[in-house]
Design a protein around this motif. Sequence first.
Motif, short mmCIF file in Angstrom:
data_model
loop_
_atom_site.label_atom_id
_atom_site.label_comp_id
_atom_site.label_asym_id
_atom_site.label_seq_id
_atom_site.Cartn_x
_atom_site.Cartn_y
_atom_site.Cartn_z
N VAL A 129 8.60 22.01 -28.54
CA VAL A 129 7.13 22.05 -28.43
C VAL A 129 6.76 22.92 -27.23
O VAL A 129 5.88 23.79 -27.31
CB VAL A 129 6.55 20.64 -28.28
CG1 VAL A 129 5.05 20.70 -28.00
CG2 VAL A 129 6.81 19.82 -29.54
N ARG A 133 4.78 26.46 -26.93
CA ARG A 133 3.58 26.54 -26.09
C ARG A 133 3.66 27.70 -25.11
O ARG A 133 2.66 28.36 -24.81
CB ARG A 133 3.40 25.23 -25.33
CG ARG A 133 2.05 25.10 -24.63
CD ARG A 133 1.92 23.78 -23.89
NE ARG A 133 2.75 23.76 -22.69
CZ ARG A 133 2.38 24.29 -21.52
NH1 ARG A 133 1.21 24.90 -21.41
NH2 ARG A 133 3.17 24.22 -20.47
N GLU A 188 1.72 18.14 -32.90
CA GLU A 188 2.10 19.27 -32.04
C GLU A 188 2.73 20.40 -32.86
O GLU A 188 3.36 20.16 -33.88
CB GLU A 188 3.09 18.80 -30.98
CG GLU A 188 2.55 17.75 -30.04
CD GLU A 188 3.66 17.06 -29.25
OE1 GLU A 188 3.53 17.01 -28.01
OE2 GLU A 188 4.63 16.60 -29.87
#
Length: 280
Positions: A129, A133, A188
């Motif tokens: 994740v 990001r 997410e």
Amino acid sequence: MKIERLTFCIGAEVSGVNIGDAARDASLFAEVKALLLKHRVLFFRDQRISREEHVAFASRFGKLEDHPVAGSDPDHPGLVQIYRSEEKNPYENNYHTDGLWRAAPSMGAVLRCIECPEVGGDTIWVNMVEAYRQLPDDIKKRIEGLRAKSSIEHSFGAAMGLEERRKLAAQNPEVEHPVVRTHPETGEKVLYVGSFTTHFVNYHTVDNVRYGLDKTPGASLLLNYLQSQASIPEYQVRFRWKPNSVAVWDNRSTQHYAVMDYWPAPRKMERAGIEGDRPY
């Protein structure tokens, strides 16, 4: 229960909990699962549990899965014995998501150390994740909607003879997944390519290709770049095993790497893999 974060990005050690108890106690299991979604991988020391308890705890998350190459303990279906004691095996020391070659890759796993070397044999987990990001905005735009193929044949099959490899491929045909998946419980975005990923399937577009051959180096260089994100230390946690240590990880949002620096010392692990969902 005591929770100690191991890095800023991923991983926590949980003490004061026996996972055998969590297998029998719904409220305790719910606490553990909530911690897993938060920290992505949990570590438990001194877990003197039976194989039945190991399987029962993992089964709380979902149905257990077998493995077409490793196989399961005949008395405990779904419990794979990863015993490294007789020969050097380099097929785990790469960053990967378990079962990415499946149409519905693993949700997660519960891995217990039976025997390990005095030093070496650590495992690294990566927060994918965070890897997504931190990608540059232009890369995020390029991979939006991109899909990729994954295969067991070019990994486990690479060590097999021709006929055995073809049989493995026929029984486990390559699959297609989004390059960026959505976590089904947290929402997410996850960077979702690893060592089982072979190529993109929809990269060749008018925008990406100036001349016919551009699609090959352009796509492969981008895939290599995305796969390399798992090797960034800031996204990682590294765990040193001891007998009766247990790791529980969310396979949907992480990758891991079994460091093979211990041979010829033995390393014996038992893993219960949990069936997952089809990524979207």
